[in-house]
Design a protein around this motif. Structure first.
Motif, mmCIF file in Angstrom:
data_model
loop_
_atom_site.group_PDB
_atom_site.id
_atom_site.type_symbol
_atom_site.label_atom_id
_atom_site.label_comp_id
_atom_site.label_asym_id
_atom_site.label_seq_id
_atom_site.Cartn_x
_atom_site.Cartn_y
_atom_site.Cartn_z
ATOM 1 N N TYR A 86 18.288 6.787 18.125
ATOM 2 C CA TYR A 86 18.104 5.846 17.023
ATOM 3 C C TYR A 86 19.215 4.795 16.972
ATOM 4 O O TYR A 86 19.359 4.086 15.998
ATOM 5 C CB TYR A 86 18.029 6.597 15.685
ATOM 6 N N ARG A 89 19.089 1.249 15.559
ATOM 7 C CA ARG A 89 19.059 1.000 14.116
ATOM 8 C C ARG A 89 20.290 0.224 13.640
ATOM 9 O O ARG A 89 20.280 -0.378 12.575
ATOM 10 C CB ARG A 89 18.977 2.332 13.362
ATOM 11 N N LEU A 90 21.364 0.271 14.445
ATOM 12 C CA LEU A 90 22.556 -0.510 14.116
ATOM 13 C C LEU A 90 22.212 -1.986 14.030
ATOM 14 O O LEU A 90 22.842 -2.754 13.306
ATOM 15 C CB LEU A 90 23.622 -0.324 15.202
ATOM 16 N N SER A 93 19.895 -3.872 10.871
ATOM 17 C CA SER A 93 20.441 -4.169 9.545
ATOM 18 C C SER A 93 21.896 -4.585 9.683
ATOM 19 O O SER A 93 22.524 -4.338 10.706
ATOM 20 C CB SER A 93 20.354 -2.933 8.638
ATOM 21 N N SER A 95 25.321 -4.288 7.202
ATOM 22 C CA SER A 95 25.835 -3.816 5.927
ATOM 23 C C SER A 95 27.252 -4.357 5.757
ATOM 24 O O SER A 95 28.158 -3.983 6.498
ATOM 25 C CB SER A 95 25.829 -2.280 5.935
ATOM 26 N N GLU A 97 29.563 -3.907 3.661
ATOM 27 C CA GLU A 97 30.634 -3.003 3.248
ATOM 28 C C GLU A 97 30.970 -1.963 4.311
ATOM 29 O O GLU A 97 31.868 -1.158 4.123
ATOM 30 C CB GLU A 97 30.242 -2.280 1.956
ATOM 31 N N SER A 98 30.216 -1.943 5.409
ATOM 32 C CA SER A 98 30.413 -0.903 6.413
ATOM 33 C C SER A 98 31.174 -1.433 7.628
ATOM 34 O O SER A 98 30.653 -2.258 8.387
ATOM 35 C CB SER A 98 29.047 -0.368 6.850
ATOM 36 N N THR A 100 31.686 0.019 10.350
ATOM 37 C CA THR A 100 30.932 0.379 11.550
ATOM 38 C C THR A 100 29.921 -0.715 11.889
ATOM 39 O O THR A 100 29.717 -1.062 13.048
ATOM 40 C CB THR A 100 30.184 1.707 11.326
ATOM 41 N N SER A 101 29.281 -1.257 10.834
ATOM 42 C CA SER A 101 28.305 -2.309 11.050
ATOM 43 C C SER A 101 28.991 -3.574 11.576
ATOM 44 O O SER A 101 28.515 -4.215 12.512
ATOM 45 C CB SER A 101 27.586 -2.592 9.728
#
Lengths: 313, 177
Positions: A86, A89-90, A93, A95, A97-98, A100-101
């Motif tokens: 999966y 999925r990064l 979207s 994000s 505040e993330s 990692t994103s």
């Protein structure tokens, strides 16, 4: 006296008895990401300042290795994922505040950019390189026109990449050892320092080695100051961070950190750089090798120790 | 709607029925737990004080696990329930690291799993499995926005604490003390 027990026998794998969700993959990636950021930063910087000739290793040679370093880093990140299929999925979207994103999207931009930059300079590492196909040569010619814009991209993106490796950890207030905003600048400085060390290792020009060594000396000095500042901050903070710092000030990581990371990875290379600047004959590869070793070990210790640090309740 | 739970630490005997009920109801894989019991002993014999806490995800209002999720797999569902969408989860571990309560784990199938307040039971008007089976009736569950719900009333009446409120998570488990 207080004693706390899980009477229902909780033992979730990777969580109990202490968190170890991030094993070797994450610190190894943080090292490679920081190293790549450091190399790309100097490549962009010296190109923009018109010092391509003096700093030919920084601008042309070292960046050729970056796509390989990043690819290995990305492989490690992939290996760390527990739900691997999966991973895409990064990229469906973003994000804000993330961290990692932010990291995932930065890598998506900096990876192709570093590949193009490497392709433009590949002859400096493989002198008999031949692109073989006309369309490949046309693409290279096309990108040669935008070198300045690309260099700006490298400088900006490498700073984001370098600082995010620290922010990734500092954003977790659940782990008191990481929860300090110093970690972003600290990891960035360490990444730039390992990048400079990498360039010194590969440089054949004495002048370039000397200048990069001086830059590395400055970065190491900043890093030492930031580390001391970090521990001062912990000592002046709440009990949770005092406890977290104890792991390095008498606790289980004391010897490893202060002997191998701080002394061998920072102080001794700094002294060697100073001796070299004063004209003493020191084999040039010792200091950068120690810096790279210290940078790698630093990330392993921080990721591991951070997961051991926790709130007290 | 704001679901919350109150746990009466004076009534809990630490029998672990809630843990077993959860594991059965939610088919929690062997060796894992979405809820657990903490026994805290304070003092030196013979002056001892004992506290039992049935703990699970705090379904925080300001959930750090949701904020750090890069894919949006962790989200706040209806009634403030913190959930994980399995098909969006990449198993990066950020949410697990972000949780000061260590309430999440990696399911053997790879995605991150946690307490859902049994929202599949709530849809049918039932209580979460842990609440339903508690033999001492020490778990209170309901809507905090409704001033007359059981949980609202008991939290108004009794002295309570929340876990690590200083982490800024605004947890929604109220431990009656």
């Amino acid at each position: 006296m207080r004693e706390e027990l899980f009477v229902s026998g909780r033992s979730n794998p990777l969580i109990d008895p202490h968190l170890e969700i991030w094993e070797w993959q994450i610190p190894a990636y943080l090292f490679l990401g920081g190293l790549a950021a450091g190399i790309l930063f100097f490549a962009g910087l010296f190109y923009l300042r018109g010092k391509e000739e003096k700093f030919s290793t920084a601008v042309r040679v070292a960046p050729v290795f970056v796509p390989v370093l990043l690819a290995i880093g990305l492989l490690f990140l992939f290996l760390d994922l527990k739900h691997k299929l999966y991973f895409w999925r990064l990229y469906t979207s973003f994000s804000i505040e993330s961290p990692t994103s932010w990291g995932a999207w930065t890598l998506l931009l900096i990876m192709p950019l570093s590949m193009i930059w490497a392709a433009l300079n590949i002859e400096s590492v493989f002198p008999r390189w031949d692109w073989k196909f006309q369309w490949a040569k046309d693409i290279i010619e096309f990108f040669k026109k935008y070198k300045t814009e690309m260099a700006w991209g490298l400088v900006v993106l490498s700073i984001i990449l370098g600082i995010y490796t620290g922010i990734l950890l500092s954003a977790f207030n659940a782990r008191p050892l990481w929860n300090t905003s110093i970690l972003g600048p600290l990891f960035l400085t360490s990444g730039l320092s390992t990048g400079a060390a990498f360039i010194v290792l590969f440089s054949r020009s004495k002048a370039e080695r000397h200048s990069m060594g001086q830059i590395d000396l400055m970065l190491i000095t900043i890093e030492i100051a930031l580390i001391i500042h970090m521990f001062m901050g912990f000592q002046a903070s709440t009990q949770v961070q005092i406890e977290a710092a104890k792991m390095f000030l008498g606790g289980q990581f004391t010897a490893t950190f202060w002997v191998f990371v701080f002394s061998l990875g920072l102080v001794i290379p700094a002294l060697l750089e100073i001796l070299e600047a004063k004209g003493k004959k020191v084999p040039y590869y010792i200091a950068p090798a120690l810096v790279l070793f210290g940078g790698l070990l630093f990330r392993f210790i921080m990721v591991h120790a951070g997961q051991l640090s926790r709130w007290l309740y | 709607m704001r679901y919350a739970m109150a746990i009466d630490t004076k009534k809990c005997v630490g029998c672990s029925d809630c843990v077993v009920a959860c594991q059965t109801e939610n088919l929690v894989p062997h060796g894992y737990a979405r809820d657990w019991i903490v026994e805290v002993t304070d003092g030196t014999y013979p002056q001892l004080e004992l506290e039992y806490r049935s703990e699970r995800c705090n379904h925080c209002d300001n959930a750090p696990c949701v904020r750090c999720c890069p894919t949006g797999a962790s989200f706040i569902s209806e009634g403030g329930i913190v959930k994980v969408e399995h098909d969006k989860c990449i198993g990066c571990g950020a949410c697990i690291t972000a949780c000061p309560y260590d309430a999440r784990f990696v399911h053997p199938e790879g995605y991150v799993d946690k307490c859902t307040f049994c929202d599949h039971r709530l849809e049918q008007g039932q209580d979460p499995a842990c609440v339903a089976v508690c033999p001492t009736k020490c778990l209170y569950f309901g809507d905090m926005d409704d001033p007359n719900s059981e949980v609202s009333l008991v939290v108004k009446k009794r002295k309570f604490k929340t876990l690590i409120p200083e982490a800024g998570t605004e947890p929604q488990l109220y431990f009656l003390i």
